[in-house]
Motif scaffolding. Structure first.
Motif, PDB file in Angstrom:
ATOM      1  N   LEU A 237      -9.377 -10.240   2.490  1.00  0.00           N
ATOM      2  CA  LEU A 237      -9.350  -8.811   2.105  1.00  0.00           C
ATOM      3  C   LEU A 237      -7.914  -8.438   1.745  1.00  0.00           C
ATOM      4  N   THR A 238      -8.011  -7.491   0.511  1.00  0.00           N
ATOM      5  CA  THR A 238      -6.940  -6.619   0.345  1.00  0.00           C
ATOM      6  C   THR A 238      -7.102  -5.460   0.149  1.00  0.00           C
ATOM      7  N   LEU A 239      -6.708  -4.473   1.246  1.00  0.00           N
ATOM      8  CA  LEU A 239      -7.550  -3.033   1.021  1.00  0.00           C
ATOM      9  C   LEU A 239      -6.398  -2.085   1.338  1.00  0.00           C
ATOM     10  N   SER A 240      -6.677  -0.938   0.650  1.00  0.00           N
ATOM     11  CA  SER A 240      -5.765   0.191   0.855  1.00  0.00           C
ATOM     12  C   SER A 240      -6.806   1.349   1.145  1.00  0.00           C
ATOM     13  N   ARG A 241      -6.133   2.238   1.990  1.00  0.00           N
ATOM     14  CA  ARG A 241      -6.780   3.486   2.502  1.00  0.00           C
ATOM     15  C   ARG A 241      -6.717   4.407   1.519  1.00  0.00           C
TER      16      ARG A 241
ATOM     17  N   GLY B 289      -2.133  -1.599   4.848  1.00  0.00           N
ATOM     18  CA  GLY B 289      -2.764  -1.354   3.598  1.00  0.00           C
ATOM     19  C   GLY B 289      -2.156  -2.363   2.482  1.00  0.00           C
TER      20      GLY B 289
ATOM     21  N   ASP C 153     -15.553  -1.258  -1.206  1.00  0.00           N
ATOM     22  CA  ASP C 153     -15.407  -0.009  -0.286  1.00  0.00           C
ATOM     23  C   ASP C 153     -15.920  -0.452   1.354  1.00  0.00           C
TER      24      ASP C 153
ATOM     25  N   TRP D  42     -11.788   3.157   2.749  1.00  0.00           N
ATOM     26  CA  TRP D  42     -10.774   1.916   2.334  1.00  0.00           C
ATOM     27  C   TRP D  42     -11.422   1.406   1.028  1.00  0.00           C
ATOM     28  N   ARG D  43     -10.472   0.782   0.078  1.00  0.00           N
ATOM     29  CA  ARG D  43     -11.171   0.152  -0.908  1.00  0.00           C
ATOM     30  C   ARG D  43     -10.072  -1.027  -1.428  1.00  0.00           C
ATOM     31  N   GLY D  44     -10.739  -1.903  -2.055  1.00  0.00           N
ATOM     32  CA  GLY D  44      -9.743  -3.192  -2.389  1.00  0.00           C
ATOM     33  C   GLY D  44     -10.913  -4.073  -2.917  1.00  0.00           C
TER      34      GLY D  44
END
Length: 248
Positions: free
Chosen positions: A101-105, A125, A42, A235-237
């Motif tokens: 990083l691989t992130l999505s909001r 994202g 996160d 944001w999490r990933g």
């Protein structure tokens, strides 16, 4: 941003006295076998500190008195730094690392300044990112911006998050004395603030028009000042931290 210079075929990128990269140096030696993969990672930001702005007008037209009001959420000028949050350890002797990083909001903040949708994302994202210098801007619009950075302290990697709202002085011509009444108690049209006079009005709360009704701030017929916004963001990933070594 640092400085890039060249001489006799040598190209050097420096920040202050620190050499970030040079084509005359050995490249970093990465240790993929020691990479750390963190899932459900996160990067979170809190709500902004806020004030309000309140507009009121009273006039007579064609022999008829009428009044109107409008209320806004405002963002205070501010600087926020999360400090360092532990991410992972690096192998002994490692003095370098890279982040993928691989992130999505997954929690989006409220909208600002009439923009259709939440505060715009500056980092796409779902895709993979290798942030330059292990830091990146992640959200921003107008006077506000958010960023994150991965930092090495000793043999450990930490995450730092920052957000800010620019201070450009008073943006609204507030009523003299921040008062919507005249000295004799009569109506005074104009804007008043609640909180910080240098705050930025960014989100309309309420508006009311019509009728010979006192709609000044604090009255029984006033526009609402109940804040409907939440500018927190999450944001999490997945984060992959690959340690390495670079000759200093």
């Amino acid at each position: 941003m640092g400085r890039v210079s060249g001489s006799n075929g040598a190209i050097t990128h420096t920040q202050g006295d620190h050499v970030v990269w040079a084509n005359t140096r050995r490249p970093a030696l990465l240790l993929p076998e020691d990479a750390v993969t963190l899932t459900n990672f996160d990067i979170a930001f809190p709500d902004f500190a806020k004030s309000d702005a309140y507009g009121f007008t009273f006039a007579t037209a064609n022999g008829f008195d009428y009044s109107a009001c409008v209320s806004w959420v405002s963002l205070d000028p501010q600087e926020w730094d999360s400090g360092l949050s532990f991410v992972c350890n690096l192998p002994a002797g490692s003095n370098y690392f890279e982040v993928e990083l691989t992130l999505s909001r997954i929690v989006a903040p409220s909208s600002v300044m009439g923009v259709d949708g939440p505060i715009p994302a500056l980092l796409g994202g779902g895709g993979k990112h290798m942030p330059d210098g292990n830091s990146a801007l992640i959200e921003g619009v107008g006077p506000l911006v958010r960023m994150f950075a991965f930092e090495r302290v000793g043999n450990a990697v930490y995450l730092r998050r920052k957000q800010s709202v620019a201070n450009e002085g008073q943006r609204v011509p507030w009523n003299s004395g921040n008062n919507n009444s005249t000295g004799s108690g009569g109506y005074r049209s104009g804007f008043t603030y609640g909180g910080n006079p240098s705050a930025w009005p960014v989100h309309q709360i309420d508006q009311r028009t019509g009728g010979n009704i006192d709609k000044r701030r604090g009255g029984p017929n006033a526009c609402s000042l109940s804040d409907p916004t939440n500018y927190a963001s999450l944001w999490r990933g997945t984060a992959v931290i690959t340690p390495g070594y670079i000759k200093i």
